[in-house]
Design a protein around this motif. Structure first.
Motif, PDB file in Angstrom:
ATOM      1  N   ARG A  85       0.763  -1.415   0.011  1.00  0.00           N
ATOM      2  CA  ARG A  85      -0.002  -0.064   0.072  1.00  0.00           C
ATOM      3  C   ARG A  85       0.953   1.392   0.080  1.00  0.00           C
ATOM      4  NH1 ARG A  85      -1.591   2.412   4.799  1.00  0.00           N
ATOM      5  NH2 ARG A  85      -0.267   2.086   6.377  1.00  0.00           N
ATOM      6  N   LEU A 140      -4.580   4.605  14.990  1.00  0.00           N
ATOM      7  CA  LEU A 140      -3.120   5.374  15.468  1.00  0.00           C
ATOM      8  C   LEU A 140      -2.059   4.725  14.717  1.00  0.00           C
ATOM      9  CD1 LEU A 140      -3.223   5.800  19.208  1.00  0.00           C
ATOM     10  CD2 LEU A 140      -3.146   7.585  17.483  1.00  0.00           C
ATOM     11  N   VAL A 142      -0.283   5.003  10.507  1.00  0.00           N
ATOM     12  CA  VAL A 142       0.624   6.292   9.886  1.00  0.00           C
ATOM     13  C   VAL A 142      -0.124   7.490   9.994  1.00  0.00           C
ATOM     14  CG1 VAL A 142       1.628   6.893   7.809  1.00  0.00           C
ATOM     15  CG2 VAL A 142       1.713   4.564   8.514  1.00  0.00           C
ATOM     16  N   LEU A 143      -1.453   7.648   9.553  1.00  0.00           N
ATOM     17  CA  LEU A 143      -2.093   8.964   9.322  1.00  0.00           C
ATOM     18  C   LEU A 143      -2.572   9.266  10.499  1.00  0.00           C
ATOM     19  CD1 LEU A 143      -4.206   8.094   6.164  1.00  0.00           C
ATOM     20  CD2 LEU A 143      -1.889   9.085   6.296  1.00  0.00           C
ATOM     21  N   ARG A 163      -5.966  -1.113  17.556  1.00  0.00           N
ATOM     22  CA  ARG A 163      -6.399  -2.261  17.876  1.00  0.00           C
ATOM     23  C   ARG A 163      -5.277  -2.912  18.992  1.00  0.00           C
ATOM     24  NH1 ARG A 163      -8.041  -6.883  13.680  1.00  0.00           N
ATOM     25  NH2 ARG A 163      -5.976  -7.677  13.361  1.00  0.00           N
ATOM     26  N   SER A 164      -4.230  -2.551  18.966  1.00  0.00           N
ATOM     27  CA  SER A 164      -2.761  -2.923  19.815  1.00  0.00           C
ATOM     28  C   SER A 164      -2.734  -1.848  20.430  1.00  0.00           C
ATOM     29  CB  SER A 164      -1.869  -3.573  19.086  1.00  0.00           C
ATOM     30  OG  SER A 164      -1.177  -2.651  18.052  1.00  0.00           O
ATOM     31  N   LYS A 166      -0.380   0.949  22.517  1.00  0.00           N
ATOM     32  CA  LYS A 166       0.592   1.859  21.900  1.00  0.00           C
ATOM     33  C   LYS A 166       0.938   2.742  23.127  1.00  0.00           C
ATOM     34  CE  LYS A 166      -0.715   1.928  17.244  1.00  0.00           C
ATOM     35  NZ  LYS A 166      -0.560   0.468  17.303  1.00  0.00           N
ATOM     36  N   ALA A 228     -12.387  10.646   7.731  1.00  0.00           N
ATOM     37  CA  ALA A 228     -11.814  10.569   6.468  1.00  0.00           C
ATOM     38  C   ALA A 228     -11.289   9.092   6.271  1.00  0.00           C
ATOM     39  CB  ALA A 228     -10.656  11.572   6.529  1.00  0.00           C
ATOM     40  N   ASP A 254     -15.561  13.234   4.464  1.00  0.00           N
ATOM     41  CA  ASP A 254     -14.885  13.001   3.250  1.00  0.00           C
ATOM     42  C   ASP A 254     -15.058  11.725   2.564  1.00  0.00           C
ATOM     43  OD1 ASP A 254     -12.646  14.011   1.492  1.00  0.00           O
ATOM     44  OD2 ASP A 254     -11.663  12.180   1.988  1.00  0.00           O
ATOM     45  N   TYR A 315      -5.460  -4.633   6.675  1.00  0.00           N
ATOM     46  CA  TYR A 315      -4.907  -3.490   6.582  1.00  0.00           C
ATOM     47  C   TYR A 315      -3.516  -3.590   6.609  1.00  0.00           C
ATOM     48  CZ  TYR A 315      -4.873  -3.272  11.473  1.00  0.00           C
ATOM     49  OH  TYR A 315      -4.730  -3.658  12.932  1.00  0.00           O
TER      50      TYR A 315
END
Ligand code: NDP
Ligand code: OXD
Length: 315
Positions: A85, A140, A142-143, A163-164, A166, A228, A254, A315
Motif C-alpha cells: 500500500r 493510530l 501512519v495517518l 487495535r493493539s 501503544k 476520512a 470526506d 490493512y
C-alpha cells in the motif's frame, strides 16, 4: 518486466508519464493497450477492472494506488501474492492538513460564523482554548499518529484508539474493545482514520456516538465527528439522527457509504455537515510512482517489500 496500471475512473496520462520517469526499465501498460498478459509481473491498481488479476498468470506483487486496500482485499480475483500500500510523507501531510483544517473549523466554530455572515450578524462567541478540547482519534497508524502529533503541537488534548496497545509521548492511548468506552467518554471531537475491514464496518453508529463526551467545554457541549477513513465505517442514518437529536453538534465527512455521494442524500443540505469529495489526501502520481519504483527495485534485488499489507487483519 512490465507493470500494468489499472485504475478505473482516473486519468492515465499523468500516471504513465510519472511511472515511465520513475522506472525507465519497466514497461508500462494500461488495460486499454494490447499486451502479452504473461509479461505482467506487477500491477498498480485503484478499482481495477473486474476479473483483471485472474488474467495475469505471472503476477508477483500488487500495489495499491492508495493507502487503503479495501478496494483490493474485497476482490474475488485477488491472487495469493503480496499486496503493498501507499505510505509516504506527501500523502500523510495532505491528510494532516485536512484533519487540522476540520478540527479547527469545529474548535473555532467556523460553521456558526459562516451562518452569521450570511445573516450579516456580528456576534462574537465565547472561545475555549485548544487545551480544553479533547480530540479522540480512532486509528493510530501512519495517518492517525501524524494527526495526533500535529494536533497535540497545536495544544489540543489528544487521545487515540487502536487495535493493539501503544505508547506515544503526549497522547493518551487506548486500545481494543476494553478501551473504547473510556476513550469515547473523553472525546469532544472524534476523528476517524481507521481502515475499512470486516471488524470496522459500521463502527460509527448510534451506540458509538451516544458514548461520546457530553460534558465538553465547547459552547453547546455536544461533540463533533470527522471521518476520512472510509464510508463503510459510518452509518449515515445514525449520524443524521445524532445531529438532529443534538447528540452531535457537527460532522465533517470526506468519505461516504456510496461514492460519489448521491444527489438526494440529506447530508448535502444538512446545516451541520461539511462535505468534501474523498480528497482528504489525494494520491500524488509522482510520490506514488517513486514509491512503487523503489519497492520494485527492492523486490528485484531479493529484499523484503516495505509496506506489505497483513491480509489476515485486512490493512
Ligand atoms: P494504518 O494501517 O497505518 O493504520 C490503521 C490503524 O487503524 C492502526 O492504528 C490500527 O491498529 C487501527 N485499526 C485497524 N483495525 C482496527 C480495529 N478493529 N480496532 C481498532 N483499531 C483498528 O493505516 P493509515 O493510517 O495509513 O490509513 C488509515 C485509513 O485511512 C486507510 O485504510 C484508508 O481507508 C484511509 N485513507 C483515506 C484517505 C482519504 O483521502 N480520505 C487517504 C488515505 C487513507 P493497530 O495499530 O493496532 O494495528
Ligand atoms: C487512499 C484514499 O486510500 O485516497 O489513499 O482513500
Amino acid at each position: 518486466m512490465t507493470l500494468l496500471l489499472a485504475m478505473t475512473g482516473w486519468d492515465y496520462g499523468p500516471w504513465i508519464t510519472r511511472f515511465r520517469a520513475a522506472a525507465p526499465d519497466l514497461g508500462i501498460v494500461t488495460p486499454d493497450d494490447r499486451f502479452d498478459s504473461g509479461s505482467i509481473r506487477y500491477v498498480a491498481a485503484w478499482n481495477a477492472p473486474e476479473g483483471q488479476f485472474a488474467m495475469l498468470p505471472n503476477l508477483e506483487v500488487i500495489f495499491s494506488l492508495g493507502a487503503g486496500v479495501d478496494h483490493l482485499l474485497k476482490r474475488d480475483d485477488l491472487p495469493d501474492i503480496p499486496v503493498v500500500r501507499v505510505v509516504n510523507d506527501d500523502l500523510t501531510m495532505r491528510m494532516t492538513e485536512w484533519v487540522v483544517l476540520q478540527v479547527l473549523m469545529h474548535h473555532r466554530q467556523q460553521h456558526a460564523y459562516d451562518a452569521f455572515q450570511r445573516e450579516r450578524k456580528w456576534d462574537p462567541l465565547w472561545q475555549p482554548a485548544a487545551s480544553a478540547v479533547r480530540v479522540g482519534i480512532m486509528g493510530l497508524g501512519v495517518l492517525g499518529r501524524d494527526a495526533a502529533e500535529k494536533l497535540s503541537l497545536l495544544g489540543f488534548d489528544v487521545a487515540g484508539w487502536s487495535r493493539s496497545p501503544k505508547q506515544i509521548a503526549g497522547i493518551a492511548c487506548y486500545s481494543g474493545e476494553d478501551g473504547l468506552k473510556a476513550f469515547l467518554a473523553r472525546t469532544d471531537i472524534l476523528l476517524v482514520l481507521l481502515p475499512s475491514t470486516p471488524d470496522t464496518a459500521g463502527i460509527i453508529n448510534a451506540d458509538l456516538l451516544k458514548g461520546l463526551a457530553q460534558d465538553g467545554v465547547m459552547p453547546g457541549r455536544f461533540p463533533a465527528l470527522i471521518n476520512a477513513g472510509r464510508g463503510a465505517l459510518q452509518v449515515e442514518g445514525d449520524i443524521l439522527a445524532a445531529l438532529d437529536k443534538g447528540i452531535l453538534k457537527g460532522a465533517s465527512l470526506d468519505v461516504f457509504e456510496t461514492e460519489p455521494l448521491p444527489a438526494d442524500s440529506p447530508l448535502w443540505s444538512h446545516p451541520l455537515v461539511a462535505i468534501t469529495p474523498h480528497i482528504a489526501a489525494d494520491s500524488d502520481p509522482q510520490a506514488i510512482a517513486d514509491g512503487v519504483a523503489a519497492e520494485i527495485a527492492r523486490h528485484e534485488r531479493g529484499e523484503a517489500l516495505l509496506h506489505t499489507v497483513d491480509r489476515g487483519k485486512g490493512y
